[in-house]
Enzyme design. Structure first.
Site, short mmCIF file in Angstrom:
data_model
loop_
_atom_site.label_atom_id
_atom_site.label_comp_id
_atom_site.label_asym_id
_atom_site.label_seq_id
_atom_site.Cartn_x
_atom_site.Cartn_y
_atom_site.Cartn_z
CE LYS A 1 -6.44 -3.11 22.24
NZ LYS A 1 -7.32 -2.29 23.05
CB CYS B 1 -2.46 -4.69 6.49
SG CYS B 1 -1.86 -3.16 7.16
CD GLU C 1 -1.26 -0.16 3.69
OE1 GLU C 1 -1.94 0.85 3.88
OE2 GLU C 1 -1.34 -1.19 4.38
CG HIS D 1 -2.47 -7.12 10.34
ND1 HIS D 1 -1.24 -6.76 9.84
CD2 HIS D 1 -3.14 -5.96 10.56
CE1 HIS D 1 -1.18 -5.44 9.75
NE2 HIS D 1 -2.32 -4.94 10.18
P1 HMG Z 1 -3.64 6.09 21.92
O1 HMG Z 1 -5.01 6.67 21.90
O2 HMG Z 1 -2.53 7.06 22.10
O3 HMG Z 1 -3.49 5.04 23.07
O4 HMG Z 1 -3.35 5.30 20.60
P2 HMG Z 1 -4.53 4.62 24.22
O5 HMG Z 1 -4.78 5.77 25.12
O6 HMG Z 1 -5.70 3.89 23.64
O7 HMG Z 1 -3.60 3.57 25.00
C1 HMG Z 1 -3.20 2.40 24.39
C2 HMG Z 1 -3.14 1.30 25.43
O8 HMG Z 1 -2.10 1.60 26.35
C3 HMG Z 1 -4.43 1.17 26.24
O9 HMG Z 1 -4.61 -0.20 26.50
C4 HMG Z 1 -4.07 1.87 27.55
O10 HMG Z 1 -4.81 1.43 28.66
C5 HMG Z 1 -2.60 1.47 27.68
P3 HMG Z 1 -5.90 -0.98 25.91
O11 HMG Z 1 -7.09 -0.32 26.49
O12 HMG Z 1 -5.85 -0.78 24.40
O13 HMG Z 1 -5.70 -2.40 26.33
N1 HMG Z 1 -1.80 2.35 28.55
C6 HMG Z 1 -0.87 1.92 29.40
N2 HMG Z 1 -0.45 0.67 29.70
C7 HMG Z 1 0.56 0.54 30.62
N3 HMG Z 1 1.12 1.61 31.26
C8 HMG Z 1 0.72 2.88 30.99
C9 HMG Z 1 -0.31 3.06 30.02
N4 HMG Z 1 -0.94 4.15 29.53
C10 HMG Z 1 -1.85 3.71 28.61
N5 HMG Z 1 1.29 3.90 31.62
C11 HMG Z 1 -3.74 3.61 18.92
C12 HMG Z 1 -3.42 3.90 20.39
C13 HMG Z 1 -3.55 2.14 18.64
C14 HMG Z 1 -5.20 4.01 18.65
C15 HMG Z 1 -2.79 4.46 18.02
O14 HMG Z 1 -1.47 4.08 18.23
C16 HMG Z 1 -3.10 4.32 16.53
O15 HMG Z 1 -3.96 5.01 15.99
N6 HMG Z 1 -2.38 3.41 15.80
C17 HMG Z 1 -2.57 3.20 14.36
C18 HMG Z 1 -3.84 2.44 14.02
C19 HMG Z 1 -3.71 0.94 14.26
O16 HMG Z 1 -2.64 0.38 14.32
N7 HMG Z 1 -4.88 0.26 14.32
C20 HMG Z 1 -4.91 -1.17 14.48
C21 HMG Z 1 -6.12 -1.81 13.80
S1 HMG Z 1 -6.23 -1.33 12.07
C22 HMG Z 1 -5.05 -2.34 11.28
O17 HMG Z 1 -4.55 -3.26 11.86
C23 HMG Z 1 -4.68 -1.99 9.88
C24 HMG Z 1 -3.38 -1.22 9.74
O18 HMG Z 1 -2.27 -2.09 9.88
C25 HMG Z 1 -3.35 -0.50 8.38
C26 HMG Z 1 -3.64 -1.30 7.13
O19 HMG Z 1 -4.47 -2.18 7.07
O20 HMG Z 1 -3.05 -0.91 6.11
C27 HMG Z 1 -3.21 -0.13 10.77
#
Ligand code: HMG
Length: 392
Positions: free
Chosen positions: A242, A111, A79, A233
């Site tokens: 998860k 992906c 991509e 993935h």
């Molecule tokens: P965010 O909003 O900054 O993070 O972004 P958050 O506030 O949701 O925290 C993440 C986790 O850390 C949470 O745990 C918190 O509790 C924990 P969860 O509730 O998820 O179990 N946390 C802590 N843990 C330990 N100690 C601490 C602490 N503080 C918080 N002190 C987000 C997170 C993944 C949304 C962001 O990084 C993002 O947007 N990433 C990109 C999108 C992505 O990867 N999505 C995955 C699904 S889509 C996919 O797989 C396709 C993709 O590969 C693209 C394609 O297909 O081409 C992305």
């Protein structure tokens, strides 16, 4: 006749950052990145590497003379391609001196691209068992500096040779798939960085997994007990956790422990590289195969592929006799261990040197890149690739 993955090659550039350093620079608790997201290190991609060179570097190490004779299908899943018209597969064919009497093309669905390629290759080899196919998943995952997605960046390439009587794993069962028009992640034509609705994307991923998992088991009369491991993935490691958690309650306590153990082996490479986009699932498969000492011939591995936008697919493969390869383990461990750590400032400089989507003539600083294949320059809007084999 068995059809499946005969060889897997992997490449990622030699630079990385520690996610703890990144967390400190972004005023976050390092445990958020290490535990909450599950990433330890992140590959940093210099502008002398793109999906073509990374695919060539991943393929070069695994392709034998016999493979070159037999490969007449080259499918390039990406991509983050380098041209809106010409496919990366054609550049790759030339760099690897593959036969001209081949079908070579590129496919895109976030992906999911490499999985689409793998399934097409499977059908082709069923009808042409004396041939082989080269399937690539190569990408550069970029969200931008100081964005929530930044900690989930990374990049690299997976190269898979699909053949009859494969050495690593053969297809088993009939896939299930699900697609829907969803805006969870996309990258408009004007942008080198992805846009994402991060929390929504996590939810869609789990929904698609649960749906395809249930349909697969119903269709193929299987249950969670029939799998020795589930691989996902992995845009970031926590995402796979998860996914696994969503179905673990279907298993006995002992089975839950063993599936969690195997998941830990399947995340080792990914937690050190970051998101590869379309190659991520197959890096996780490679990590499981190389790191786990519990697996044996005939074990069934479940694979969940997800590409935003969105397409999900669940399928399974059975391990073949020679699934463990000492050379692959050694090469992968060396690649990951012998990288150069960058400071956050050095990473930001490299990130900002990424080639823009506009017409520029440029000579790149390729001498710092010791990979076999690299991008040397852009002249008259054409990418000039080279290899150390030629530059010596
Ligand atoms: P965010 O909003 O900054 O993070 O972004 P958050 O506030 O949701 O925290 C993440 C986790 O850390 C949470 O745990 C918190 O509790 C924990 P969860 O509730 O998820 O179990 N946390 C802590 N843990 C330990 N100690 C601490 C602490 N503080 C918080 N002190 C987000 C997170 C993944 C949304 C962001 O990084 C993002 O947007 N990433 C990109 C999108 C992505 O990867 N999505 C995955 C699904 S889509 C996919 O797989 C396709 C993709 O590969 C693209 C394609 O297909 O081409 C992305």
């Amino acid at each position: 006749m068995k059809v499946g993955i005969d060889k897997i090659g992997f490449y990622s550039p030699k630079f990385y950052i520690d996610t703890s350093d990144l967390a400190i620079a972004r005023n976050e608790d390092p445990n958020k990145y290490l535990i909450g997201i599950g990433q330890k290190k992140q590959a940093v991609i210099p502008n002398t590497q793109d999906v073509v060179t990374m695919a060539a570097n991943a393929s070069y190490k695994i392709i034998s003379h016999d493979d070159i004779d037999k490969i007449d299908l080259i499918i390039f899943g990406t991509e983050t391609g380098v041209d809106n018209s010409k496919s990366a597969a054609i550049y790759l064919q030339n760099l690897l001196s593959l036969k001209s009497s081949a079908r070579a093309f590129e496919i895109k669905q976030a992906c999911y691209g490499a999985t689409a390629g793998l399934q097409m290759a499977k059908e082709y080899i069923i009808n042409h068992p004396d041939k082989k196919a080269l399937v690539i998943g190569a990408d550069v995952a970029r969200y931008g500096i100081n964005t929530p997605g930044e900690v989930t960046q990374g990049g690299g390439a997976i190269a898979m040779i699909v053949s009859s009587n494969p050495s690593i794993a053969s297809f088993d069962g009939d896939s299930t798939f699900h697609s829907d028009d969803i805006m969870d992640f996309w990258r408009p034509l004007y942008s080198t960085e992805a846009l994402v609705d991060g929390h929504y994307s996590n939810n869609v991923y789990v929904d698609f997994f649960k749906k395809t998992w249930k349909e697969y088991n119903d269709k193929n009369q299987l249950s969670i007990d029939d799998y020795s491991a589930l691989v996902f993935h992995l845009p970031y490691v926590k995402m796979g956790i998860k996914g696994l958690r969503a179905v673990l309650s279907e298993a006995t306590e002992d089975k839950q422990i063993s599936l969690k153990n195997e998941f830990n082996f399947s995340k080792t490479y990914n937690e050190n590289i970051g998101n590869l986009y379309t190659g991520s699932l197959y890096l996780s498969l490679l990590s499981l195969i190389n790191e786990s000492s519990n697996l044996k011939y005939g074990d069934r591995i479940g694979l969940f592929s997800y590409g935003s936008g969105a397409q999900g697919e669940f399928f399974s493969m059975k391990l073949e006799k020679s699934f463990k390869n000492a050379k692959s383990i050694n090469d992968l461990n060396n690649l990951i261990a012998n990288r150069e750590k960058l400071s956050v400032e050095e990473y930001e400089n490299i990130f900002n040197q990424w080639l823009p989507i506009k017409n520029i003539d440029i000579d790149l600083n390729w001498q710092r890149d010791d990979s076999t294949f690299f991008l040397k320059s852009i002249k008259n809007s054409q990418r000039i690739y080279s290899s150390r084999l030629e530059e010596k």
